[in-house]
Design a protein around this motif. Sequence first.
Motif, PDB file in Angstrom:
ATOM      1  N   GLY A   1       0.777  -1.230   0.000  1.00  0.00           N
ATOM      2  CA  GLY A   1       0.000   0.000   0.000  1.00  0.00           C
ATOM      3  C   GLY A   1       0.810   1.282   0.000  1.00  0.00           C
ATOM      4  O   GLY A   1       0.343   2.300  -0.475  1.00  0.00           O
ATOM      5  N   THR A   2       2.038   1.228   0.552  1.00  0.00           N
ATOM      6  CA  THR A   2       2.848   2.436   0.545  1.00  0.00           C
ATOM      7  C   THR A   2       3.079   2.890  -0.899  1.00  0.00           C
ATOM      8  O   THR A   2       3.286   4.065  -1.154  1.00  0.00           O
ATOM      9  CB  THR A   2       4.181   2.186   1.254  1.00  0.00           C
ATOM     10  N   SER A   3       3.008   1.928  -1.846  1.00  0.00           N
ATOM     11  CA  SER A   3       3.187   2.293  -3.255  1.00  0.00           C
ATOM     12  C   SER A   3       2.075   3.188  -3.764  1.00  0.00           C
ATOM     13  O   SER A   3       2.233   3.837  -4.789  1.00  0.00           O
ATOM     14  CB  SER A   3       3.225   1.052  -4.141  1.00  0.00           C
ATOM     15  N   THR A   4       0.925   3.209  -3.087  1.00  0.00           N
ATOM     16  CA  THR A   4      -0.150   4.077  -3.566  1.00  0.00           C
ATOM     17  C   THR A   4       0.249   5.537  -3.468  1.00  0.00           C
ATOM     18  O   THR A   4      -0.205   6.343  -4.263  1.00  0.00           O
ATOM     19  CB  THR A   4      -1.459   3.956  -2.748  1.00  0.00           C
ATOM     20  N   LEU A   5       1.085   5.890  -2.483  1.00  0.00           N
ATOM     21  CA  LEU A   5       1.477   7.300  -2.361  1.00  0.00           C
ATOM     22  C   LEU A   5       2.130   7.795  -3.648  1.00  0.00           C
ATOM     23  O   LEU A   5       1.654   8.756  -4.237  1.00  0.00           O
ATOM     24  CB  LEU A   5       2.400   7.507  -1.158  1.00  0.00           C
ATOM     25  N   PRO A   6       3.201   7.124  -4.133  1.00  0.00           N
ATOM     26  CA  PRO A   6       3.773   7.568  -5.412  1.00  0.00           C
ATOM     27  C   PRO A   6       2.748   7.553  -6.554  1.00  0.00           C
ATOM     28  O   PRO A   6       2.758   8.451  -7.396  1.00  0.00           O
ATOM     29  CB  PRO A   6       4.881   6.557  -5.696  1.00  0.00           C
ATOM     30  N   LEU A   7       1.879   6.559  -6.553  1.00  0.00           N
ATOM     31  CA  LEU A   7       0.918   6.483  -7.655  1.00  0.00           C
ATOM     32  C   LEU A   7      -0.020   7.683  -7.662  1.00  0.00           C
ATOM     33  O   LEU A   7      -0.295   8.261  -8.706  1.00  0.00           O
ATOM     34  CB  LEU A   7       0.091   5.198  -7.572  1.00  0.00           C
ATOM     35  N   ILE A   8      -0.513   8.075  -6.490  1.00  0.00           N
ATOM     36  CA  ILE A   8      -1.429   9.217  -6.447  1.00  0.00           C
ATOM     37  C   ILE A   8      -0.682  10.493  -6.803  1.00  0.00           C
ATOM     38  O   ILE A   8      -1.180  11.334  -7.533  1.00  0.00           O
ATOM     39  CB  ILE A   8      -2.070   9.349  -5.056  1.00  0.00           C
TER      40      ILE A   8
ATOM     41  N   SER B   1       7.787   2.968  -9.623  1.00  0.00           N
ATOM     42  CA  SER B   1       8.175   3.964 -10.631  1.00  0.00           C
ATOM     43  C   SER B   1       7.517   3.657 -11.963  1.00  0.00           C
ATOM     44  O   SER B   1       7.018   4.558 -12.639  1.00  0.00           O
ATOM     45  CB  SER B   1       9.689   3.960 -10.863  1.00  0.00           C
ATOM     46  N   THR B   2       7.524   2.379 -12.339  1.00  0.00           N
ATOM     47  CA  THR B   2       6.919   2.012 -13.625  1.00  0.00           C
ATOM     48  C   THR B   2       5.438   2.362 -13.625  1.00  0.00           C
ATOM     49  O   THR B   2       4.928   2.980 -14.559  1.00  0.00           O
ATOM     50  CB  THR B   2       7.054   0.499 -13.878  1.00  0.00           C
ATOM     51  N   LEU B   3       4.758   1.983 -12.561  1.00  0.00           N
ATOM     52  CA  LEU B   3       3.319   2.233 -12.513  1.00  0.00           C
ATOM     53  C   LEU B   3       3.020   3.724 -12.444  1.00  0.00           C
ATOM     54  O   LEU B   3       2.079   4.202 -13.062  1.00  0.00           O
ATOM     55  CB  LEU B   3       2.682   1.490 -11.335  1.00  0.00           C
ATOM     56  N   ALA B   4       3.855   4.460 -11.703  1.00  0.00           N
ATOM     57  CA  ALA B   4       3.639   5.910 -11.606  1.00  0.00           C
ATOM     58  C   ALA B   4       3.787   6.553 -12.982  1.00  0.00           C
ATOM     59  O   ALA B   4       3.137   7.550 -13.278  1.00  0.00           O
ATOM     60  CB  ALA B   4       4.613   6.532 -10.619  1.00  0.00           C
ATOM     61  N   THR B   5       4.648   5.968 -13.837  1.00  0.00           N
ATOM     62  CA  THR B   5       4.824   6.505 -15.188  1.00  0.00           C
ATOM     63  C   THR B   5       3.564   6.307 -16.023  1.00  0.00           C
ATOM     64  O   THR B   5       3.260   7.095 -16.907  1.00  0.00           O
ATOM     65  CB  THR B   5       5.982   5.771 -15.895  1.00  0.00           C
ATOM     66  N   LEU B   6       2.846   5.219 -15.739  1.00  0.00           N
ATOM     67  CA  LEU B   6       1.649   4.924 -16.528  1.00  0.00           C
ATOM     68  C   LEU B   6       0.464   5.807 -16.129  1.00  0.00           C
ATOM     69  O   LEU B   6      -0.428   6.058 -16.915  1.00  0.00           O
ATOM     70  CB  LEU B   6       1.252   3.452 -16.352  1.00  0.00           C
ATOM     71  N   VAL B   7       0.469   6.253 -14.874  1.00  0.00           N
ATOM     72  CA  VAL B   7      -0.616   7.116 -14.398  1.00  0.00           C
ATOM     73  C   VAL B   7      -0.543   8.453 -15.136  1.00  0.00           C
ATOM     74  O   VAL B   7       0.530   9.017 -15.254  1.00  0.00           O
ATOM     75  CB  VAL B   7      -0.456   7.356 -12.879  1.00  0.00           C
ATOM     76  N   PRO B   8      -1.671   8.952 -15.664  1.00  0.00           N
ATOM     77  CA  PRO B   8      -1.592  10.218 -16.384  1.00  0.00           C
ATOM     78  C   PRO B   8      -1.280  11.383 -15.443  1.00  0.00           C
ATOM     79  O   PRO B   8      -2.021  11.634 -14.497  1.00  0.00           O
ATOM     80  CB  PRO B   8      -2.984  10.376 -17.002  1.00  0.00           C
ATOM     81  N   CYS B   9      -0.153  12.052 -15.695  1.00  0.00           N
ATOM     82  CA  CYS B   9       0.214  13.212 -14.885  1.00  0.00           C
ATOM     83  C   CYS B   9      -0.656  14.392 -15.306  1.00  0.00           C
ATOM     84  O   CYS B   9      -1.418  14.286 -16.262  1.00  0.00           O
ATOM     85  CB  CYS B   9       1.684  13.542 -15.096  1.00  0.00           C
ATOM     86  N   SER B  10      -0.525  15.520 -14.610  1.00  0.00           N
ATOM     87  CA  SER B  10      -1.413  16.649 -14.917  1.00  0.00           C
ATOM     88  C   SER B  10      -1.264  17.095 -16.370  1.00  0.00           C
ATOM     89  O   SER B  10      -2.230  17.522 -16.991  1.00  0.00           O
ATOM     90  CB  SER B  10      -1.156  17.805 -13.958  1.00  0.00           C
ATOM     91  N   ALA B  11      -0.051  16.965 -16.925  1.00  0.00           N
ATOM     92  CA  ALA B  11       0.143  17.359 -18.319  1.00  0.00           C
ATOM     93  C   ALA B  11      -0.645  16.441 -19.244  1.00  0.00           C
ATOM     94  O   ALA B  11      -1.310  16.888 -20.174  1.00  0.00           O
ATOM     95  CB  ALA B  11       1.621  17.313 -18.674  1.00  0.00           C
TER      96      ALA B  11
END
Lengths: 635, 100
Positions: free
Chosen positions: A382-389, A415-425
């Motif tokens: 679950g700590t991985s959710t922080l980077p994802l959000i 890191s990989t999953l955070a890259t897949l999440v759409p950033c604000s841009a």
Amino acid sequence: MKIALIGQPNCGKSTIFNSISGYRSATANYPGTTVRISSSKIQLNGALAELADLPGVYSLSTSNPAEKAAENFLLNEGVDVVVNVMDASLLSRSLELTLELRELGIPMMVCLNMSDEAKRKGTIISTERLEALLNLPVVETVASRGLGIRELFTRLPRETGRPPRQSEALDWHRNIKEIIERMEVVLKGHNHLSSRFLAIKLLEGDEDLLETQAPETQALARQLREQLQVTHGRPAESVIMTERHDWAMHLFEQVAILGKPRTDVRESVDNLLTHPFWGYVFLTGILVGVFWVVFGFGSRVEQVFLEASEAWSARLLVRMVPGTFSYALASSIWGGVVAGAAIVLPYLLPFLFLLAFLEDAGYLPRVAYLTDGLFHRIGLHGTSTLPLILGYGCTVPACLATRILPSRRDRFLASTLATLVPCSARSTVILALVGFYLGPWWALGLYGLNAFIVILSGWLLAKLWPEISPGMVLEVPRYQWPSPRVLTRKVWLRLGEFIIVSWPLLVIGSAVLGVAGYWHWDRVVNAGLSPLTGLLGLPQSVGTTLIFGILRKELSVVMLMQALGTTHITSVIAPGQILVFTLFVMFYVPCLATIAVQVKEIGMQLTALIVGYTLLLATVIGLAARLILQLISFR
Amino acid sequence: MLLFPSQAGDLSTGRPSENTENKPDLSLDRVRRPCRVEVLQITGGRQVLRTLASLSIRPGDILQVRRAAPFAGPILIESAGTKVAVGRGMAQKILVRMLP
């Protein structure tokens, strides 16, 4: 003079730092907001000093890279004064770190922050008694409201050059003391660290420090550790930890009076937001709510701005002759300016504001709590959710935030999953293209699909790189009502990043594309990328925009308009193509800034893996979307 | 990973176990309703012990179990005024005794 702010996670170090040096270090209400050391030059009684804001540490035996960085700074950077910030409402726990820091022998001050929270909990702390017992200066502050900060920094210069004095209240148990002293003898003068500190660390079994010692010292440390274990019946580090814990408890009892806590409405709120059923209802509601607010605000403003910009461009470009070089240059520069104002800003501003609000209120750790079970199923914790959000804001800080994860494999996965999440841009691409032209439900659907792909990728990667995850242990902080001042400054800090870095790049990129188009250079790039665009069923002219998108993600939508030569996109490409384009942009290759950070954080090889994976994923999804849309003959 | 496999039991408080017959020790992940528990023993490496200790979870500490998240999610506990979400895997390493 070098001053270091150190303390346990989420005790307000960065808030103190910011109140002195302006808003430069991001603050939020979750443990591990600061993962990088920020420092600032400040004026202290007329002299120049350096103030460093260190990542939070629970103790000086660290487990993750963020904490390691803080410890290394403290041990090796020649700090002159340590300001030990603590959350007064968690006094007994915080004192353990104070006791550990004392041993460093560096002049030190204690900052009793959040004293209002302690009072709310019914804890009255006597600063004078604490000062006397610790034999260290103690200052009470409420950093979020700027109280006590002045006193803290006026007293600070007086403390330099005065290492913590012995305190009678704090002395090791006799036979532990003897052992520490025997260890100390061989360490005296051999190191820039205090021999007392070093001796205790070695007895606690600190591997890193042990390696730097001579073989005889290592042997002695081992022998003394065994001796402690024999006499106390448990491992040496446990003996030392317990002793420190007992002191902390003892100190706490001496300085604090426990009263009746005031009834706290936050408890009821928390009961609701972490409820096994309602918690998820609220989570979904909050996420969808954020989407609607951002889209509702953004699309209205986009409409107004686009209309206004057409009227303006007609007036601006009226004297120029279409088809000339100067027209191509001027219109493309103007296009870049408009794109920033009309397409990116309207969505970015409300989004940053809401994200900052959720961060500061302390909601993110609750999200981690609620989603840990799910993440655990796919092999993450679950700590991985922080980077994802955080990834919904910007991928760069999201990748940095993976430093709070202890294992390299977890950092890579997150890191990989955070890259897949759409950033604000990328969200501006989704909202300004799909939301604006196809409707908000389509955009919401894309977010849903994205979440599904993220989970699927997580599951797949965890299968490919299995490792038993040590499991989550995450402090869940109190809720806090975000201060409007801090919120505004925080949004401004992040908005500044767009205005200073991205917007000029938008204008330059747009101009480059305009000029290249004038001389038909873009055809070379487009031809080179034609296998890809052909495969996805997109117009060839889209090729260059994808290259620009790697520079900054916002560029892809702006460049799309530039490449197609119109802001009325639907007159040139079909809704289905918009969908495929957006899907591809959502997943393909992280932006340059992200790649740079990832190379630093997880290394070249793993970064190359992420780039390859995202490219493959984007192509497969884009192609699948194209085929499915054709199948259902969606136009 | 056990750092001291042979002395795992020694990590406890060292006090004689007050475990009564009708209230067997259980690991924290099996406590699924709000109650008070006492930590008896933590099995795990140095790092695990450290991490938990820094959040006031160590042998002898009294924890208030708040609730457990569904889908085999973490247990939300409160200890010394700190709320901590303890993941299932970690909770398995914490042996506790229910308090009345």
